[in-house]
Write a protein that holds these residues in place. Structure first.
Motif, PDB file in Angstrom:
ATOM      1  N   CYS A  29       0.852  -1.176   0.000  1.00  0.00           N
ATOM      2  CA  CYS A  29       0.000   0.000   0.000  1.00  0.00           C
ATOM      3  C   CYS A  29       0.894   1.235   0.000  1.00  0.00           C
ATOM      4  O   CYS A  29       1.801   1.356   0.828  1.00  0.00           O
ATOM      5  CB  CYS A  29      -0.904   0.001   1.225  1.00  0.00           C
ATOM      6  SG  CYS A  29      -2.088  -1.334   1.142  1.00  0.00           S
ATOM      7  N   GLY A  30       0.631   2.108  -0.922  1.00  0.00           N
ATOM      8  CA  GLY A  30       1.490   3.285  -1.084  1.00  0.00           C
ATOM      9  C   GLY A  30       0.914   4.496  -0.374  1.00  0.00           C
ATOM     10  O   GLY A  30      -0.015   4.383   0.425  1.00  0.00           O
ATOM     11  N   THR A  32      -0.933   8.106   0.410  1.00  0.00           N
ATOM     12  CA  THR A  32      -2.045   8.957   0.013  1.00  0.00           C
ATOM     13  C   THR A  32      -1.416  10.319  -0.232  1.00  0.00           C
ATOM     14  O   THR A  32      -0.829  10.901   0.687  1.00  0.00           O
ATOM     15  CB  THR A  32      -3.089   9.029   1.153  1.00  0.00           C
ATOM     16  OG1 THR A  32      -3.418   7.690   1.506  1.00  0.00           O
ATOM     17  CG2 THR A  32      -4.330   9.761   0.716  1.00  0.00           C
ATOM     18  N   ARG A  43       9.482   4.872   7.125  1.00  0.00           N
ATOM     19  CA  ARG A  43       9.895   3.687   7.887  1.00  0.00           C
ATOM     20  C   ARG A  43       9.302   2.431   7.212  1.00  0.00           C
ATOM     21  O   ARG A  43       9.988   1.441   6.979  1.00  0.00           O
ATOM     22  CB  ARG A  43       9.394   3.813   9.320  1.00  0.00           C
ATOM     23  CG  ARG A  43       9.172   2.516  10.079  1.00  0.00           C
ATOM     24  CD  ARG A  43      10.452   1.816  10.361  1.00  0.00           C
ATOM     25  NE  ARG A  43      10.327   0.781  11.384  1.00  0.00           N
ATOM     26  CZ  ARG A  43      11.215  -0.179  11.530  1.00  0.00           C
ATOM     27  NH1 ARG A  43      12.254  -0.255  10.722  1.00  0.00           N
ATOM     28  NH2 ARG A  43      11.082  -1.080  12.480  1.00  0.00           N
ATOM     29  N   GLY A 227       2.300  -3.338   4.292  1.00  0.00           N
ATOM     30  CA  GLY A 227       1.890  -1.993   4.712  1.00  0.00           C
ATOM     31  C   GLY A 227       2.296  -1.773   6.158  1.00  0.00           C
ATOM     32  O   GLY A 227       2.873  -2.664   6.796  1.00  0.00           O
ATOM     33  N   ASP A 230      -0.938  -0.119  11.031  1.00  0.00           N
ATOM     34  CA  ASP A 230      -2.262   0.504  11.150  1.00  0.00           C
ATOM     35  C   ASP A 230      -3.218   0.039  10.056  1.00  0.00           C
ATOM     36  O   ASP A 230      -4.419   0.232  10.164  1.00  0.00           O
ATOM     37  CB  ASP A 230      -2.133   2.035  11.084  1.00  0.00           C
ATOM     38  CG  ASP A 230      -1.520   2.496   9.767  1.00  0.00           C
ATOM     39  OD1 ASP A 230      -0.588   1.821   9.278  1.00  0.00           O
ATOM     40  OD2 ASP A 230      -1.978   3.515   9.216  1.00  0.00           O
TER      41      ASP A 230
HETATM   42  P1  AMP Z   1      -0.617   6.901   4.222  1.00  0.00           P
HETATM   43  O1  AMP Z   1       0.049   7.863   3.298  1.00  0.00           O
HETATM   44  O2  AMP Z   1      -1.140   7.500   5.475  1.00  0.00           O
HETATM   45  O3  AMP Z   1      -1.667   6.083   3.493  1.00  0.00           O
HETATM   46  O4  AMP Z   1       0.492   5.878   4.736  1.00  0.00           O
HETATM   47  C1  AMP Z   1       1.451   5.275   3.898  1.00  0.00           C
HETATM   48  C2  AMP Z   1       2.129   4.141   4.640  1.00  0.00           C
HETATM   49  O5  AMP Z   1       2.828   4.615   5.801  1.00  0.00           O
HETATM   50  C3  AMP Z   1       1.173   3.061   5.161  1.00  0.00           C
HETATM   51  O6  AMP Z   1       1.752   1.777   4.915  1.00  0.00           O
HETATM   52  C4  AMP Z   1       1.097   3.354   6.640  1.00  0.00           C
HETATM   53  O7  AMP Z   1       0.788   2.188   7.363  1.00  0.00           O
HETATM   54  C5  AMP Z   1       2.503   3.820   6.936  1.00  0.00           C
HETATM   55  N1  AMP Z   1       2.638   4.640   8.162  1.00  0.00           N
HETATM   56  C6  AMP Z   1       1.937   5.740   8.519  1.00  0.00           C
HETATM   57  N2  AMP Z   1       2.369   6.239   9.712  1.00  0.00           N
HETATM   58  C7  AMP Z   1       3.381   5.433  10.123  1.00  0.00           C
HETATM   59  C8  AMP Z   1       4.253   5.398  11.281  1.00  0.00           C
HETATM   60  N3  AMP Z   1       4.193   6.302  12.260  1.00  0.00           N
HETATM   61  N4  AMP Z   1       5.173   4.389  11.337  1.00  0.00           N
HETATM   62  C9  AMP Z   1       5.271   3.463  10.362  1.00  0.00           C
HETATM   63  N5  AMP Z   1       4.486   3.446   9.259  1.00  0.00           N
HETATM   64  C10 AMP Z   1       3.557   4.408   9.128  1.00  0.00           C
END
Ligand code: AMP
Ligand code: ZN
Length: 494
Positions: A29-30, A32, A43, A227, A230
């Motif tokens: 999952c990339g 947003t 990370r 992913g 969360d």
């Molecule tokens: P998003 O852009 O919010 O859809 O998140 C992109 C990716 O980053 C997803 O795989 C999330 O699970 C991961 N992610 C978001 N916040 C954190 C965090 N604090 N630590 C590790 N991974 C995260």
């Protein structure tokens, strides 16, 4: 030993074997793309990159797909606020994301964008309705009927047996413990971006995007889905429900989740003032390679507590490795071989491999290379390293770097780009003196470059190509490109 990985689905460490021979089909999952990526995001992306690189090193071919979520609640809200189209809004952040990922040496997967797959998503909804797994509500939205999928909760290990049939939720992310029929397709609200499709006007829900695009690219059943932690619930649980109820086949075989990163022991958040994008860190004067090294240093299932002290230590570690390589490339060695050194290099390669095979234990792999560097440096000092040992030591470093990717010293040009970006965006106040100093001290005058080029020519004339390469790398790191042509050596600034 084969690779052993933790599979969230079985909740144990298992042997990883792809479904088809030596080809690994994986989906991550990339981002947003509604803002700049933060170090928590990276990370997870670094963890997936390490996995991809290690699978390749292990002899697999990789088909790695990542989505760009370029339509969701936040994007629609922000683009409407700014008075631009969804595409105009996301283009800027998608570009920034790709630049940032490249800055910390994340290899680019095959990218798929949600807005390029709207007709397929509408069709997916129609097929779920046909199967009785989805229903339409009065406003023209469509929901997935969880009660029809008894295995709901199998990934997140939640028991939803007492949930209310028909209770619905229309936002993309929601409470961890509530199982609700979730939106597959959202009817447009006034003023919202939407697409006209055979299931009516609207836009896809976030969960649907990943089901449709992963299966389109990788097939109905594929090897691994990744992913951050969360995403286990509701996102991945919902992807499974939609996909498996449509195909009747297992969706992804392995579920790989990276643990959330903390900053100075706290959850990262803008209100706590501990929220950092990659660019924030570079503007403070930190090197991209230090950031990558730090993000890779804690195994993906362990909590990484990001601290500035840790980042400084990471910089020291990377420097030690680079200096060691320079020492190997530019040093003068007596002829011959020292079996002990070759053995050390061979054993280091084995130790790194078995650490990574053990659920990607990156910390142990790093410890193995540092042990080699420590012992080899001692041997250097006593003259015990011979010319014939150099290739074996370089080989161990190269194997390490196929995974960790920090040895190429190209931090400064990347930092310069971030500086220029900040200036072009009116972010002068965020540029630290440390960054300016780092860039200035690295700037070579023309005369200094010419001196280095002369040294390089002399080295080549003496057929000391290691030395010549080391000088070339030194210049590259300072933004000087050196070209060797049949007419001689030419250079220019990047
Ligand atoms: P998003 O852009 O919010 O859809 O998140 C992109 C990716 O980053 C997803 O795989 C999330 O699970 C991961 N992610 C978001 N916040 C954190 C965090 N604090 N630590 C590790 N991974 C995260
Ligand atoms: Zn997803």
């Amino acid at each position: 030993m084969p690779l052993r990985l933790f599979n969230t689905m079985s909740a144990q460490v298992e042997e990883f074997r792809p479904l088809r021979g030596t080809e690994v089909r994986m989906y991550a999952c990339g981002p947003t793309v509604y803002d700049y990526g933060h170090i928590g995001n990276f990370r997870t992306f670094v963890a997936v990159d390490l996995l991809r690189r290690f699978l390749r090193q292990s002899g697999y071919t990789i088909h790695h797909v990542m989505n760009i979520t370029d339509v969701d609640d936040k994007i629609i809200r922000n683009s409407a606020r700014d008075g631009v189209t969804v595409n105009q809004y996301t283009a800027k952040y998608e570009k920034a994301f790709l630049e940032d990922a490249a800055m910390i040496a994340i290899e680019q997967p095959t990218l798929v964008r949600a807005t390029d797959h709207i007709p397929e998503m509408a069709e997916f909804v129609a097929r779920l309705v046909e199967k009785g797994m989805a229903y339409r509500t009065e406003d023209g939205s469509y929901y997935f009927r969880i009660a029809k999928f008894p295995r709901y909760g199998k990934l997140s290990k939640k028991d939803f047996s007492s949930m209310l049939d028909g209770a619905r939720v229309d936002v993309d992310e929601y409470e961890k413990d509530s199982a609700r029929d979730f939106a597959l397709w959202k009817a447009p609200k006034p003023g919202e971006a939407s697409w006209d499709t055979p299931v009516g006007p609207g836009r896809p829900g976030w969960h649907l995007e990943c089901s449709v695009m992963s299966m389109e690219q990788l097939g109905e059943s594929f090897d691994l889905h990744a992913g951050g932690e969360d995403l286990i619930f509701p996102h991945h649980e919902n992807e499974i429900a939609q996909s498996e109820s449509l195909t009747g086949k297992p969706f992804a075989h392995f579920w790989f989740h990276a643990r959330f990163l903390l900053v100075e022991d706290e959850k990262m958040s803008k209100s706590l003032g501990n929220f950092f994008t990659l660019r924030d860190l570079v503007l403070k004067g930190y090197k991209p390679s230090s950031i990558r090294y730090l993000l890779a240093s804690v195994p993906y299932r362990h909590q990484l507590n990001f601290t500035f002290h840790g980042l400084q230590q990471a910089a020291v570690s990377v420097d030690r490795l680079r200096n060691f390589r320079l020492r190997l490339s530019a040093g003068n060695f007596a002829d011959g071989c020292n079996e002990q050194i070759e053995k050390l290099a061979r054993e280091t390669i084995e130790r790194m491999r078995s650490a990574l095979e053990d659920d990607l234990n990156t910390a142990q792999a790093q410890a193995a290379i540092f042990e080699m560097v420590r012992q080899a440096n001692t041997a250097f000092d006593s003259g015990a390293v011979k010319r014939g040992d150099v290739p074996a030591l370089l080989d161990a470093l190269a194997k390490f770097d196929e995974i960790f990717a920090v040895l190429q010293d190209d931090d400064l040009p990347k930092m310069k780009q971030v500086l220029e970006w900040a200036r072009s965006e009116g972010g002068e106040k965020d540029i630290s003196q440390e960054l300016l100093d780092a860039l200035q001290s690295a700037e070579l005058s023309d005369a200094e470059v010419e001196t280095k080029i002369r040294e390089m020519k002399a080295a080549r004339a003496a057929r000391d190509f290691n030395k010549s390469d080391a000088i070339r790398a030194y210049l590259f790191e300072r933004g000087i490109l050196v070209e060797i042509t049949k007419d001689g050596i030419r250079w220019r600034r990047k």
